[in-house]
Design a protein around this motif. Structure first.
Motif, short mmCIF file in Angstrom:
data_model
loop_
_atom_site.label_atom_id
_atom_site.label_comp_id
_atom_site.label_asym_id
_atom_site.label_seq_id
_atom_site.Cartn_x
_atom_site.Cartn_y
_atom_site.Cartn_z
N GLY A 139 24.41 17.61 19.27
CA GLY A 139 23.30 17.17 18.43
C GLY A 139 23.39 17.56 16.97
O GLY A 139 22.48 17.28 16.19
N ILE A 140 24.49 18.21 16.56
CA ILE A 140 24.68 18.58 15.15
C ILE A 140 25.37 17.42 14.44
O ILE A 140 26.54 17.12 14.70
CB ILE A 140 25.51 19.87 15.03
CG1 ILE A 140 24.75 21.03 15.71
CG2 ILE A 140 25.79 20.20 13.57
CD1 ILE A 140 25.55 22.31 15.81
N GLU A 141 24.68 16.76 13.55
CA GLU A 141 25.19 15.53 12.95
C GLU A 141 26.34 15.77 11.98
O GLU A 141 27.30 15.00 11.93
CB GLU A 141 24.06 14.78 12.24
CG GLU A 141 22.98 14.24 13.17
CD GLU A 141 21.94 13.44 12.43
OE1 GLU A 141 22.15 13.16 11.22
OE2 GLU A 141 20.92 13.08 13.04
N LYS A 142 26.24 16.83 11.17
CA LYS A 142 27.26 17.09 10.15
C LYS A 142 27.77 18.52 10.30
O LYS A 142 27.35 19.44 9.59
CB LYS A 142 26.67 16.87 8.76
CG LYS A 142 26.22 15.43 8.51
CD LYS A 142 25.63 15.27 7.11
CE LYS A 142 25.19 13.83 6.87
NZ LYS A 142 24.61 13.66 5.50
N PRO A 143 28.70 18.72 11.22
CA PRO A 143 29.18 20.08 11.50
C PRO A 143 29.95 20.69 10.33
O PRO A 143 30.72 20.00 9.65
CB PRO A 143 30.11 19.89 12.71
CG PRO A 143 29.72 18.57 13.29
CD PRO A 143 29.28 17.72 12.14
N ARG A 144 29.72 21.98 10.13
CA ARG A 144 30.46 22.75 9.14
C ARG A 144 31.28 23.82 9.88
O ARG A 144 30.71 24.62 10.64
CB ARG A 144 29.52 23.41 8.13
CG ARG A 144 28.65 22.41 7.37
CD ARG A 144 27.83 23.10 6.27
NE ARG A 144 27.00 24.18 6.81
CZ ARG A 144 25.80 24.00 7.36
NH1 ARG A 144 25.30 22.78 7.47
NH2 ARG A 144 25.10 25.04 7.80
#
Length: 345
Positions: free
Chosen positions: A204-209
């Protein structure tokens, strides 16, 4: 019957783990937790007698639908497939045995087959004992090997450790420390970044870092303490950035997790097993989750072991098992959004 539409609660296949440890208590506690009934439908696979003993020790009551074969519950209650394959008086409490390993491997196999056939959206298991598992399945190196053997899956699978805010991925895993450097390459690191980003998105993390740790003290200190950062890790990070990933590093491993805790990164990619495991367990041993990433379905378990020393005392902590359930549900829901409902039971 069939698993319902993508808007329904997901079905989680839950394999009971080692019967000589705290797995029966944890299984019973999870099934009795009101949160689980609201979030998903659990199908537990094991022996009802072992589960009932665990419920008695945990001080909880269970209300389960009994199924003749693995499949989705027909109603609102959690369900159980009772294999009737181990009586409580056959369990040697606190000991790794062939009977305990056979119990756990049989349950795990059934849960995996259930998900592989599309009858469950995710798989969970309460803690196994690897020594007992090897008694029952001599080729048992770890859970990944067993999953591959059962399902025939030939893609890349990797173990992730997860806390509420921080994920840990690793380039090498169960190999001697002296062999780590020779197993590092640009392609190997890049492949792990790719899998880490995909799994983060599936949660569910759209823009992973992603932060990448160095191998050597102080990330090599410009080559003073080793050249792996300059020759291998930095080029891999640059290649990942060129693919469009939000990835940085290499960073010194002794501080990078502090930055992740401050929400600078969702995940830290470490170079070897203990480089990340020590940090993760120090930060949250009672909440840590192990997730097998790369499979066609989510697979989660608490990161701790069987706790033979406290088995049967009714003091097992549900925290990590509950977190494993929550992650399995999140990933199952994300999967159901992007795919058709699983096949008929």
């Amino acid at each position: 019957m069939s698993v319902e539409t993508a808007n329904a609660r997901p079905v989680i296949a839950l394999a009971m783990g080692d019967p000589a440890g705290i797995s029966p208590e944890l299984t019973a506690m999870l099934l009795a937790d009101p949160e689980t009934r609201e979030a998903a439908r659990i199908v537990v696979i094991g022996d009802r007698r072992i589960l009932d003993k665990g419920a008695q020790e945990a001080g909880v009551e269970l209300d389960l639908e009994m199924l003749a074969a693995p499949g989705a519950p027909t109603g609102e209650r959690h369900a159980m497939v009772d294999l009737q394959h181990l009586a409580p008086d056959e369990v040697e409490r606190g000991e790794a045995t062939l009977k305990g390993g056979t119990f756990a491997t049989t349950n795990f196999r059934k849960a995996l087959e259930m998900a592989d056939a599309g009858r469950a959206d995710a798989v969970m298991f309460t803690p196994f004992n690897k020594k007992a598992m090897r008694y029952a399945y001599p080729g048992y190196d770890d859970e990944i090997r067993f999953v591959v053997d059962v399902t025939g899956f030939n893609g890349k699978v990797r173990e992730f450790n997860v806390l509420e805010k921080v994920w840990n991925a690793r380039v090498t895993s169960h190999i001697p420390l002296k062999d780590v450097s020779e197993h590092l390459s640009v392609d190997a690191i890049l492949a792990e970044v790719d899998l880490t980003v995909r799994c983060l998105k599936q949660s569910g993390i759209e823009k992973p870092r992603v932060a990448v740790a160095g191998l050597n003290p102080h990330a090599g200190d410009g080559g003073s303490f080793g050249m792996e950062e300059i020759d291998v890790i930095e080029p891999a990070v640059k290649a990942a950035q060129e693919r469009g990933y939000d990835v940085e590093g290499p960073f010194p491993a002794d501080t990078v997790f502090l930055r992740a805790l401050k929400d600078e990164f969702h995940a830290v990619l470490t170079m070897y097993h203990d480089q990340g495991q020590i940090a993760m367990k120090m930060m949250g041993f009672d909440k840590g989750v192990t997730m097998m990433g790369g499979l066609p379905f989510p697979l989660c378990t608490p990161a701790h072991g069987t706790a033979y020393d406290i088995a049967g005392k009714g003091i097992a902590d549900l925290g990590a098992t509950r977190e494993a359930f929550r992650l399995a549900v999140r990933m199952a829901n994300q999967r159901r959004i992007g795919t058709a409902a699983p096949a008929a039971a």
